[in-house]
Enzyme design. Structure first.
Site, PDB file in Angstrom:
ATOM      1  N   SER A   7      55.665  -9.457  64.360  1.00  0.00           N
ATOM      2  CA  SER A   7      54.820  -9.555  63.166  1.00  0.00           C
ATOM      3  C   SER A   7      55.678  -9.582  61.903  1.00  0.00           C
ATOM      4  CB  SER A   7      53.866  -8.357  63.113  1.00  0.00           C
ATOM      5  OG  SER A   7      53.262  -8.313  61.842  1.00  0.00           O
ATOM      6  N   HIS A  32      53.537 -13.573  64.583  1.00  0.00           N
ATOM      7  CA  HIS A  32      52.246 -13.108  64.086  1.00  0.00           C
ATOM      8  C   HIS A  32      52.328 -13.021  62.557  1.00  0.00           C
ATOM      9  CE1 HIS A  32      48.477 -10.806  64.674  1.00  0.00           C
ATOM     10  NE2 HIS A  32      48.906  -9.984  63.722  1.00  0.00           N
ATOM     11  N   ASP A  34      50.333 -11.816  59.294  1.00  0.00           N
ATOM     12  CA  ASP A  34      49.223 -10.986  58.818  1.00  0.00           C
ATOM     13  C   ASP A  34      48.811 -11.393  57.413  1.00  0.00           C
ATOM     14  OD1 ASP A  34      48.674  -9.048  60.930  1.00  0.00           O
ATOM     15  OD2 ASP A  34      50.730  -8.374  60.597  1.00  0.00           O
ATOM     16  N   MET A  36      46.355 -10.709  54.355  1.00  0.00           N
ATOM     17  CA  MET A  36      45.463  -9.674  53.791  1.00  0.00           C
ATOM     18  C   MET A  36      45.029 -10.096  52.398  1.00  0.00           C
ATOM     19  SD  MET A  36      47.666  -6.327  54.777  1.00  0.00           S
ATOM     20  CE  MET A  36      48.298  -6.059  56.432  1.00  0.00           C
ATOM     21  N   HIS A  65      46.660 -14.032  61.576  1.00  0.00           N
ATOM     22  CA  HIS A  65      45.631 -12.983  61.689  1.00  0.00           C
ATOM     23  C   HIS A  65      45.002 -12.797  60.316  1.00  0.00           C
ATOM     24  CE1 HIS A  65      44.952  -8.330  62.352  1.00  0.00           C
ATOM     25  NE2 HIS A  65      43.813  -8.986  62.225  1.00  0.00           N
ATOM     26  N   MET A  67      42.909 -11.073  57.808  1.00  0.00           N
ATOM     27  CA  MET A  67      42.207  -9.828  57.450  1.00  0.00           C
ATOM     28  C   MET A  67      41.601 -10.087  56.077  1.00  0.00           C
ATOM     29  SD  MET A  67      45.047  -7.139  58.837  1.00  0.00           S
ATOM     30  CE  MET A  67      46.314  -8.377  58.916  1.00  0.00           C
ATOM     31  N   MET A 136      42.516  -4.671  68.071  1.00  0.00           N
ATOM     32  CA  MET A 136      43.303  -3.840  67.160  1.00  0.00           C
ATOM     33  C   MET A 136      43.512  -2.454  67.781  1.00  0.00           C
ATOM     34  SD  MET A 136      43.982  -5.850  64.684  1.00  0.00           S
ATOM     35  CE  MET A 136      44.930  -4.640  63.761  1.00  0.00           C
ATOM     36  N   ASP A 174      47.235  -5.498  68.934  1.00  0.00           N
ATOM     37  CA  ASP A 174      47.933  -5.450  67.644  1.00  0.00           C
ATOM     38  C   ASP A 174      47.957  -4.044  67.052  1.00  0.00           C
ATOM     39  OD1 ASP A 174      49.043  -6.036  65.189  1.00  0.00           O
ATOM     40  OD2 ASP A 174      47.356  -7.246  64.467  1.00  0.00           O
TER      41      ASP A 174
END
Ligand code: DX5
Ligand code: ZN
Length: 220
Positions: A7, A32, A34, A36, A65, A67, A136, A174
């Site tokens: 990640s 990965h 992330d 946000m 991913h 979020m 998660m 994750d």
């Protein structure tokens, strides 16, 4: 199939390319990312420009991913940038079915992410339309958190659900994964392990990927 997805959130952004190349040398070909938005989770992280910059230089699979509170509005940007997999949270939208179809229409694998506090039964209506489930094992928003132990029971139940779903989705887990729990998770059905701190928090990310792969195997 079993893969480690380092990640980027845990990487040193000053030396992102060096860290990524080290992980590639250790056997990683999936990363990965992330994303946000400061609403679904408190932090802001990275956007489609990062995906685009990496895709220009490295032939790796990028697992985005989301979020974010409005996944629908973000899919085109990430697909245009070169994302290969895109997951979004079941908690974020009442239109999960539509979002999955949009992701697939853009040629990406569609994943549904689920928080530790959300019942797996909420996936019933959508599990046949996804390529993977992102389970998660920490509350989303921050790297470096401790693994939540109830994940062990949840992954077993999820594995049964995935096995009977027509699309046969694979399971990615994750949060808080390291050499101490990766084998147990793999045994219970995890096919992709996201690893932030346990790869990029180490001095040699390549060696850390190799150690995780080794630790995930049953001793022979
Ligand atoms: C948490 C993120 C994770 C995080 C994992 O919000 O979704 O992907 O980067 O980091 P570690 O492996 O350090 O728990
Ligand atoms: Zn993540």
């Amino acid at each position: 199939m079993f893969q480690i997805a380092p990640s980027l959130l845990a990487a040193d952004f000053w030396s992102l390319s060096t860290d990524m190349l080290s992980a590639v040398e250790g056997g990683a070909d999936l990363f990965h990312v992330d994303v946000m938005d400061g609403h679904f989770v408190p932090n802001l992280s990275m956007g489609a420009m990062v995906v685009k910059a990496i895709k220009k230089k490295l032939n790796v699979t990028l697992d985005v991913h989301l979020m974010v509170t409005d996944p629908d509005a973000n899919i085109d940007d990430f697909a245009d940038a070169g994302a290969d997999w895109i997951s979004f949270h079941i908690e974020a939208t009442p239109h999960a079915h539509r979002v999955c179809h949009k992701i697939r229409q853009r040629g990406c694998k569609a994943g549904i992410a689920i928080n530790p506090g959300t019942s797996l039964s909420t996936l019933e209506g959508i599990i046949g339309d996804v390529d993977f489930v992102l389970l998660m094992s920490v509350n989303p928003g921050f790297g470096g958190q401790s693994f939540i132990d109830t994940t062990y029971q949840r992954i077993e139940l999820l594995a049964e659900m995935c096995h009977s779903a027509t699309s046969r989705p694979f399971i990615e887990v994750d949060g808080g994964i390291g050499t101490e729990n990766i084998r147990e998770l793999r045994k219970r059905g995890m096919q992709v392990a996201v690893a932030g701190s346990s790869v990029f928090g180490k001095p040699d990310p390549g060696a850390a990927v190799r150690q995780l792969i080794q630790a995930s195997k049953d001793p022979s």
